[in-house]
Design a protein around this motif. Structure first.
Motif, PDB file in Angstrom:
ATOM      1  N   GLY A   4       0.789  -1.228   0.000  1.00 30.00           N
ATOM      2  CA  GLY A   4       0.000   0.000   0.000  1.00 30.00           C
ATOM      3  C   GLY A   4       0.821   1.278   0.000  1.00 30.00           C
ATOM      4  O   GLY A   4       0.282   2.374   0.154  1.00 30.00           O
ATOM      5  N   SER A   5       2.136   1.151  -0.165  1.00 29.23           N
ATOM      6  CA  SER A   5       3.012   2.322   0.022  1.00 29.23           C
ATOM      7  C   SER A   5       3.408   3.033  -1.267  1.00 29.23           C
ATOM      8  O   SER A   5       4.165   3.996  -1.229  1.00 29.23           O
ATOM      9  CB  SER A   5       4.284   1.903   0.773  1.00 29.23           C
ATOM     10  N   GLY A   6       2.926   2.541  -2.399  1.00 29.58           N
ATOM     11  CA  GLY A   6       3.240   3.206  -3.667  1.00 29.58           C
ATOM     12  C   GLY A   6       4.712   3.233  -4.011  1.00 29.58           C
ATOM     13  O   GLY A   6       5.208   4.198  -4.611  1.00 29.58           O
ATOM     14  N   ILE A   7       5.422   2.172  -3.641  1.00 29.71           N
ATOM     15  CA  ILE A   7       6.873   2.109  -3.896  1.00 29.71           C
ATOM     16  C   ILE A   7       7.159   2.220  -5.400  1.00 29.71           C
ATOM     17  O   ILE A   7       6.533   1.528  -6.216  1.00 29.71           O
ATOM     18  CB  ILE A   7       7.455   0.757  -3.400  1.00 29.71           C
ATOM     19  N   THR A   8       8.119   3.087  -5.750  1.00 27.99           N
ATOM     20  CA  THR A   8       8.538   3.189  -7.153  1.00 27.99           C
ATOM     21  C   THR A   8       9.973   2.705  -7.353  1.00 27.99           C
ATOM     22  O   THR A   8      10.418   2.529  -8.490  1.00 27.99           O
ATOM     23  CB  THR A   8       8.465   4.649  -7.654  1.00 27.99           C
ATOM     24  N   LYS A   9      10.699   2.537  -6.252  1.00 27.65           N
ATOM     25  CA  LYS A   9      12.099   2.138  -6.380  1.00 27.65           C
ATOM     26  C   LYS A   9      12.582   1.476  -5.103  1.00 27.65           C
ATOM     27  O   LYS A   9      12.178   1.852  -3.997  1.00 27.65           O
ATOM     28  CB  LYS A   9      12.946   3.383  -6.654  1.00 27.65           C
ATOM     29  N   ILE A  10      13.455   0.475  -5.280  1.00 24.40           N
ATOM     30  CA  ILE A  10      14.082  -0.166  -4.132  1.00 24.40           C
ATOM     31  C   ILE A  10      15.551   0.222  -4.129  1.00 24.40           C
ATOM     32  O   ILE A  10      16.198   0.235  -5.181  1.00 24.40           O
ATOM     33  CB  ILE A  10      13.894  -1.685  -4.210  1.00 24.40           C
ATOM     34  N   LEU A  11      16.048   0.571  -2.947  1.00 20.84           N
ATOM     35  CA  LEU A  11      17.448   0.971  -2.813  1.00 20.84           C
ATOM     36  C   LEU A  11      18.128   0.051  -1.810  1.00 20.84           C
ATOM     37  O   LEU A  11      17.645  -0.143  -0.696  1.00 20.84           O
ATOM     38  CB  LEU A  11      17.541   2.426  -2.329  1.00 20.84           C
ATOM     39  N   THR A  12      19.245  -0.550  -2.240  1.00 21.73           N
ATOM     40  CA  THR A  12      20.012  -1.396  -1.335  1.00 21.73           C
ATOM     41  C   THR A  12      21.494  -1.063  -1.490  1.00 21.73           C
ATOM     42  O   THR A  12      21.860  -0.076  -2.135  1.00 21.73           O
ATOM     43  CB  THR A  12      19.712  -2.893  -1.603  1.00 21.73           C
ATOM     44  N   LEU A  13      22.314  -1.887  -0.833  1.00 23.43           N
ATOM     45  CA  LEU A  13      23.754  -1.652  -0.803  1.00 23.43           C
ATOM     46  C   LEU A  13      24.433  -2.945  -1.246  1.00 23.43           C
ATOM     47  O   LEU A  13      24.027  -4.024  -0.812  1.00 23.43           O
ATOM     48  CB  LEU A  13      24.117  -1.305   0.651  1.00 23.43           C
ATOM     49  N   GLU A  14      25.440  -2.830  -2.135  1.00 25.03           N
ATOM     50  CA  GLU A  14      26.129  -4.055  -2.535  1.00 25.03           C
ATOM     51  C   GLU A  14      26.901  -4.622  -1.337  1.00 25.03           C
ATOM     52  O   GLU A  14      27.279  -3.856  -0.458  1.00 25.03           O
ATOM     53  CB  GLU A  14      27.068  -3.771  -3.711  1.00 25.03           C
ATOM     54  N   SER A  15      27.111  -5.930  -1.245  1.00 28.82           N
ATOM     55  CA  SER A  15      26.665  -6.926  -2.182  1.00 28.82           C
ATOM     56  C   SER A  15      25.460  -7.742  -1.664  1.00 28.82           C
ATOM     57  O   SER A  15      24.588  -8.145  -2.443  1.00 28.82           O
ATOM     58  CB  SER A  15      27.812  -7.905  -2.495  1.00 28.82           C
ATOM     59  N   SER A  16      25.403  -7.981  -0.355  1.00 28.42           N
ATOM     60  CA  SER A  16      24.415  -8.950   0.139  1.00 28.42           C
ATOM     61  C   SER A  16      22.972  -8.456   0.115  1.00 28.42           C
ATOM     62  O   SER A  16      22.052  -9.252   0.253  1.00 28.42           O
ATOM     63  CB  SER A  16      24.769  -9.399   1.553  1.00 28.42           C
ATOM     64  N   GLY A  17      22.767  -7.165  -0.070  1.00 33.29           N
ATOM     65  CA  GLY A  17      21.404  -6.658  -0.156  1.00 33.29           C
ATOM     66  C   GLY A  17      20.766  -6.911  -1.517  1.00 33.29           C
ATOM     67  O   GLY A  17      19.540  -6.857  -1.652  1.00 33.29           O
ATOM     68  N   ILE A  18      21.600  -7.184  -2.511  1.00 38.50           N
ATOM     69  CA  ILE A  18      21.093  -7.218  -3.888  1.00 38.50           C
ATOM     70  C   ILE A  18      20.100  -8.363  -4.121  1.00 38.50           C
ATOM     71  O   ILE A  18      19.050  -8.151  -4.745  1.00 38.50           O
ATOM     72  CB  ILE A  18      22.258  -7.274  -4.909  1.00 38.50           C
ATOM     73  N   ALA A  19      20.403  -9.551  -3.644  1.00 41.41           N
ATOM     74  CA  ALA A  19      19.529 -10.708  -3.921  1.00 41.41           C
ATOM     75  C   ALA A  19      18.110 -10.507  -3.376  1.00 41.41           C
ATOM     76  O   ALA A  19      17.139 -10.631  -4.132  1.00 41.41           O
ATOM     77  CB  ALA A  19      20.157 -11.997  -3.399  1.00 41.41           C
ATOM     78  N   PRO A  20      17.955 -10.173  -2.090  1.00 38.43           N
ATOM     79  CA  PRO A  20      16.585  -9.959  -1.613  1.00 38.43           C
ATOM     80  C   PRO A  20      15.930  -8.725  -2.234  1.00 38.43           C
ATOM     81  O   PRO A  20      14.711  -8.722  -2.464  1.00 38.43           O
ATOM     82  CB  PRO A  20      16.743  -9.800  -0.098  1.00 38.43           C
ATOM     83  N   ALA A  21      16.726  -7.700  -2.523  1.00 39.47           N
ATOM     84  CA  ALA A  21      16.162  -6.492  -3.131  1.00 39.47           C
ATOM     85  C   ALA A  21      15.629  -6.800  -4.528  1.00 39.47           C
ATOM     86  O   ALA A  21      14.554  -6.338  -4.921  1.00 39.47           O
ATOM     87  CB  ALA A  21      17.207  -5.384  -3.202  1.00 39.47           C
ATOM     88  N   GLN A  22      16.374  -7.600  -5.261  1.00 39.16           N
ATOM     89  CA  GLN A  22      15.942  -7.913  -6.622  1.00 39.16           C
ATOM     90  C   GLN A  22      14.631  -8.686  -6.624  1.00 39.16           C
ATOM     91  O   GLN A  22      13.749  -8.440  -7.437  1.00 39.16           O
ATOM     92  CB  GLN A  22      17.010  -8.701  -7.366  1.00 39.16           C
ATOM     93  N   GLN A  59       7.321  -5.140  -9.018  1.00 42.93           N
ATOM     94  CA  GLN A  59       7.451  -4.641 -10.401  1.00 42.93           C
ATOM     95  C   GLN A  59       8.032  -3.232 -10.441  1.00 42.93           C
ATOM     96  O   GLN A  59       7.513  -2.342 -11.122  1.00 42.93           O
ATOM     97  CB  GLN A  59       6.082  -4.690 -11.102  1.00 42.93           C
ATOM     98  N   VAL A  60       9.119  -3.031  -9.688  1.00 46.76           N
ATOM     99  CA  VAL A  60       9.831  -1.743  -9.704  1.00 46.76           C
ATOM    100  C   VAL A  60      11.333  -1.998  -9.817  1.00 46.76           C
ATOM    101  O   VAL A  60      11.813  -3.080  -9.458  1.00 46.76           O
ATOM    102  CB  VAL A  60       9.534  -0.897  -8.433  1.00 46.76           C
ATOM    103  N   PRO A  61      12.097  -1.012 -10.295  1.00 45.32           N
ATOM    104  CA  PRO A  61      13.540  -1.186 -10.432  1.00 45.32           C
ATOM    105  C   PRO A  61      14.258  -1.225  -9.075  1.00 45.32           C
ATOM    106  O   PRO A  61      13.770  -0.677  -8.085  1.00 45.32           O
ATOM    107  CB  PRO A  61      14.003   0.057 -11.213  1.00 45.32           C
ATOM    108  N   VAL A  62      15.410  -1.861  -9.084  1.00 44.58           N
ATOM    109  CA  VAL A  62      16.247  -1.994  -7.891  1.00 44.58           C
ATOM    110  C   VAL A  62      17.574  -1.275  -8.143  1.00 44.58           C
ATOM    111  O   VAL A  62      18.240  -1.533  -9.142  1.00 44.58           O
ATOM    112  CB  VAL A  62      16.528  -3.491  -7.614  1.00 44.58           C
ATOM    113  N   VAL A  63      17.941  -0.387  -7.241  1.00 43.03           N
ATOM    114  CA  VAL A  63      19.212   0.335  -7.345  1.00 43.03           C
ATOM    115  C   VAL A  63      20.102  -0.102  -6.197  1.00 43.03           C
ATOM    116  O   VAL A  63      19.641  -0.154  -5.055  1.00 43.03           O
ATOM    117  CB  VAL A  63      18.995   1.866  -7.237  1.00 43.03           C
TER     118      VAL A  63
END
Ligand code: G4P
Ligand code: NA
Ligand code: NA
Length: 194
Positions: free
Chosen positions: A48-66, A73-77
């Motif tokens: 319900g939060s209207g997320i348009t983008k996910i932001l994480t930090l390399e490296s171990s955040g990438i897998a769950p963020a993706q 259905q939003v991009p991951v940075v």
């Protein structure tokens, strides 16, 4: 989250009273089925939060963020820890101090990938002292974007990060909250006193 807690009990290793090793499914080998479930869980919690983008930090955040990005259905940075030669100089940067490593690192995100209109969900694998999360939050602020919340796989509730972020009014969703690693055992927060 039942599945993650079970995985921690079965495959996590307590290295000390403050460090939990999860190399078998998060930090070295990755369990994609678990990550998919984690992505779905975050997608539901933040639906319900209207997320348009996910932001994480390399490296171990990438897998769950993706995986979360896939379900929302939003991009991951991912913020980079070292400036890449191919990143231009249009960067948001922040200093992240690690109490564990006793050193400061600069993290960077290109201006291109977070914009003022974005509604950002920050994700990371661990929440300890909260310094990485604060660094990412600082980048969201610089971009003029809105922070909708922070999703964490494993919060070490006996360290400062959770309170630090909640005291700033940030919504923190942790899938597993570890209350203690004393005596070589993982004790989850919900089960304290139960
Ligand atoms: P903080 O950001 O919350 O202040 O944490 P800290 O500086 O202590 O964390 C440094 C690194 O150690 C981070 O990974 C963090 O995810 C990880 N970490 C913190 N506590 C634990 C723990 O109990 N177990 C494990 N396995 N990791 C922990 P990083 O250096 O960013 O590495 P990467 O894995 O993302 O590449
Ligand atoms: Na890590
Ligand atoms: Na991390």
């Amino acid at each position: 989250m039942e599945l993650l807690e079970r995985k921690i009990m079965e495959e996590g290793r307590v290295l000390s009273t403050s460090v939990l090793k999860v190399d078998a499914f998060i930090n070295h080998q990755i369990d994609p089925v678990l990550m998919d479930n984690i992505g779905l869980e975050f997608a539901e919690r933040f639906s319900g939060s209207g997320i348009t983008k996910i932001l994480t930090l390399e490296s171990s955040g990438i897998a769950p963020a993706q995986m979360t990005g896939l379900h929302l259905q939003v991009p991951v940075v991912f913020a980079r820890k070292r400036k890449s030669l191919t990143l231009n100089d249009q960067l948001y940067t922040s200093e992240v101090y690690s109490f564990t490593k006793e050193q400061s690192n600069e993290i960077a995100v290109s201006h291109e990938f977070i914009e003022a209109g974005d509604h950002v969900l920050i994700l990371d694998d661990f929440l300890a002292n909260g310094q990485a999360a604060l660094g990412l939050l600082h980048i969201v602020e610089q971009a003029g974007a809105s922070l909708e919340g922070i999703g964490i796989l494993i919060e070490k509730a006996f360290q400062e990060g959770g309170n630090l972020l909640k005291n700033k009014g940030v919504r923190v969703e942790s899938l597993a909250r570890v209350a203690s690693l004393n005596s070589g055992r993982v004790q989850f927060a919900e089960k304290v006193g139960a």
